[in-house]
Motif scaffolding. Sequence first.
Motif, PDB file in Angstrom:
ATOM      1  N   ALA A 160       0.852  -1.181   0.000  1.00 19.74           N
ATOM      2  CA  ALA A 160       0.000   0.000   0.000  1.00 19.74           C
ATOM      3  C   ALA A 160       0.887   1.229   0.000  1.00 19.74           C
ATOM      4  N   LYS A 161       0.285   2.386  -0.276  1.00 18.96           N
ATOM      5  CA  LYS A 161       1.018   3.632  -0.160  1.00 18.96           C
ATOM      6  C   LYS A 161       1.360   3.864   1.304  1.00 18.96           C
ATOM      7  N   SER A 162       2.433   4.609   1.546  1.00 16.25           N
ATOM      8  CA  SER A 162       2.851   4.905   2.915  1.00 16.25           C
ATOM      9  C   SER A 162       1.710   5.550   3.690  1.00 16.25           C
ATOM     10  N   GLY A 163       1.490   5.053   4.909  1.00 18.94           N
ATOM     11  CA  GLY A 163       0.450   5.609   5.758  1.00 18.94           C
ATOM     12  C   GLY A 163      -0.924   5.011   5.571  1.00 18.94           C
ATOM     13  N   THR A 164      -1.040   4.057   4.627  1.00 16.21           N
ATOM     14  CA  THR A 164      -2.357   3.462   4.359  1.00 16.21           C
ATOM     15  C   THR A 164      -2.707   2.366   5.347  1.00 16.21           C
ATOM     16  N   GLY A 165      -1.714   1.651   5.886  1.00 11.33           N
ATOM     17  CA  GLY A 165      -2.024   0.641   6.878  1.00 11.33           C
ATOM     18  C   GLY A 165      -1.404  -0.719   6.681  1.00 11.33           C
ATOM     19  N   LYS A 166      -0.256  -0.791   5.972  1.00 12.55           N
ATOM     20  CA  LYS A 166       0.414  -2.075   5.784  1.00 12.55           C
ATOM     21  C   LYS A 166       0.829  -2.664   7.127  1.00 12.55           C
ATOM     22  N   SER A 167       1.527  -1.859   7.913  1.00 11.34           N
ATOM     23  CA  SER A 167       2.016  -2.328   9.210  1.00 11.34           C
ATOM     24  C   SER A 167       0.860  -2.624  10.160  1.00 11.34           C
ATOM     25  N   THR A 168      -0.180  -1.819  10.085  1.00 10.23           N
ATOM     26  CA  THR A 168      -1.363  -2.040  10.932  1.00 10.23           C
ATOM     27  C   THR A 168      -1.989  -3.390  10.631  1.00 10.23           C
ATOM     28  N   HIS A 169      -2.063  -3.742   9.354  1.00 10.21           N
ATOM     29  CA  HIS A 169      -2.683  -5.013   8.989  1.00 10.21           C
ATOM     30  C   HIS A 169      -1.815  -6.189   9.432  1.00 10.21           C
ATOM     31  N   SER A 170      -0.500  -6.053   9.269  1.00  8.16           N
ATOM     32  CA  SER A 170       0.395  -7.109   9.760  1.00  8.16           C
ATOM     33  C   SER A 170       0.232  -7.282  11.268  1.00  8.16           C
ATOM     34  N   ALA A 171       0.106  -6.162  11.982  1.00  9.40           N
ATOM     35  CA  ALA A 171      -0.059  -6.210  13.440  1.00  9.40           C
ATOM     36  C   ALA A 171      -1.355  -6.918  13.830  1.00  9.40           C
ATOM     37  N   LEU A 172      -2.399  -6.746  13.026  1.00  9.16           N
ATOM     38  CA  LEU A 172      -3.667  -7.438  13.300  1.00  9.16           C
ATOM     39  C   LEU A 172      -3.489  -8.950  13.181  1.00  9.16           C
ATOM     40  N   SER A 225      -6.372  -1.460   0.844  1.00  9.54           N
ATOM     41  CA  SER A 225      -7.100  -0.246   0.474  1.00  9.54           C
ATOM     42  C   SER A 225      -8.111   0.071   1.571  1.00  9.54           C
ATOM     43  N   ARG A 226      -8.002   1.245   2.187  1.00 14.32           N
ATOM     44  CA  ARG A 226      -8.923   1.624   3.248  1.00 14.32           C
ATOM     45  C   ARG A 226     -10.344   1.788   2.710  1.00 14.32           C
ATOM     46  N   ALA A 227     -11.323   1.258   3.458  1.00 17.18           N
ATOM     47  CA  ALA A 227     -12.736   1.315   3.059  1.00 17.18           C
ATOM     48  C   ALA A 227     -13.593   1.215   4.321  1.00 17.18           C
ATOM     49  N   PRO A 228     -14.877   1.585   4.232  1.00 18.77           N
ATOM     50  CA  PRO A 228     -15.766   1.475   5.399  1.00 18.77           C
ATOM     51  C   PRO A 228     -16.347   0.073   5.564  1.00 18.77           C
ATOM     52  N   TYR A 229     -15.728  -0.909   4.923  1.00 21.83           N
ATOM     53  CA  TYR A 229     -16.198  -2.295   4.978  1.00 21.83           C
ATOM     54  C   TYR A 229     -15.000  -3.199   4.730  1.00 21.83           C
ATOM     55  N   ASN A 230     -15.191  -4.507   4.903  1.00 16.52           N
ATOM     56  CA  ASN A 230     -14.133  -5.487   4.670  1.00 16.52           C
ATOM     57  C   ASN A 230     -14.537  -6.452   3.560  1.00 16.52           C
ATOM     58  N   SER A 231     -13.740  -6.480   2.503  1.00 16.57           N
ATOM     59  CA  SER A 231     -13.974  -7.437   1.415  1.00 16.57           C
ATOM     60  C   SER A 231     -12.665  -7.644   0.664  1.00 16.57           C
ATOM     61  N   ILE A 232     -12.569  -8.761  -0.043  1.00 19.40           N
ATOM     62  CA  ILE A 232     -11.346  -9.062  -0.782  1.00 19.40           C
ATOM     63  C   ILE A 232     -11.698  -9.584  -2.166  1.00 19.40           C
TER      64      ILE A 232
END
Length: 296
Positions: A160-172, A225-232
């Motif tokens: 993802a672009k910097s600040g989008t949440g790559k590290s946050t998702h790995s942490a989850l 990709s940040r969104a108000p929902y979760n889907s893949i």
Amino acid sequence: MNKCQYFYRIADEPICIEHAKEMEEHLPSLRPFAISKEQMAEGETLLFTLKIEESLQADANTTTVKDFDTGNGLTLVQVRQNGGQQFHIKNTDGKVCCLLQTSDDFSQCSCAVYGDSTMRYFGLNNALMLVFAFAASFRKTLMIHASCISFQGKGYPFLAKSGTGKSTHSALWMKHQEGVSLINDDNPIIKIINGQAWIYGSPWSGKTPCYRNVKYPLGALTLISRAPYNSIEKMNVLQALVMLIQSSSSMAWNKEIQDNLYNILSQIIKVTPVYKLHCLPNKEAMEVCKKGITRM
């Protein structure tokens, strides 16, 4: 003056750093990758040699390509009339921390570092990362901008672009899923070996000190990709190619290296599924992602 040589193996590629004994300032991030010269296989060739030469002078016979933002400073890129490249690596204050000169294929490089210990560390670390990224392209090896975890014997990078949440998702993943570990939080490396894609840890991990000398089969690539929902959803070849180009180090002005990049990316996409995760920063996002990319 005597020179001291240090050898390292990164993503199965041996490199050498040469400098005067008075400059034995090891980068801590390189220590897990250290090897002795005797550990190189017979006939094995170095990916590159980087010589640190404090007396190195800038080459005035150059053509300036661009001054690009690396996310943690600026780097001025120049093409040398007698062959090769020259880089002026600057920090966020605009101060030059490193002068780097390279051969066309980046196999032979020299640099000088400037300033206090922080500036010198920054300059040398960025020079090494830059040289590795481009030299490795000649050996079916690619550095990507991603946070990468391991799970059930495979590596899964999140892009993802910097600040989008790559590290946050790995942490989850690490918080909510047993058996997950972090491979690298910013610059893992992908290599094609006999048609299979593998992912490695590297000495460059952004703000997270995760410098692991590990290797896993590449399981899948996922764009966050940040969104108000979760889907893949699975991406098609063109979407995947565009996404990976944006997440890779490239030299658009150098046709040979750019061709190397496209060839590696096409091989990766051929053997690896690529997904796009629309998500919130919550546990459900991890579960949706897990179900999609691991088919569990």
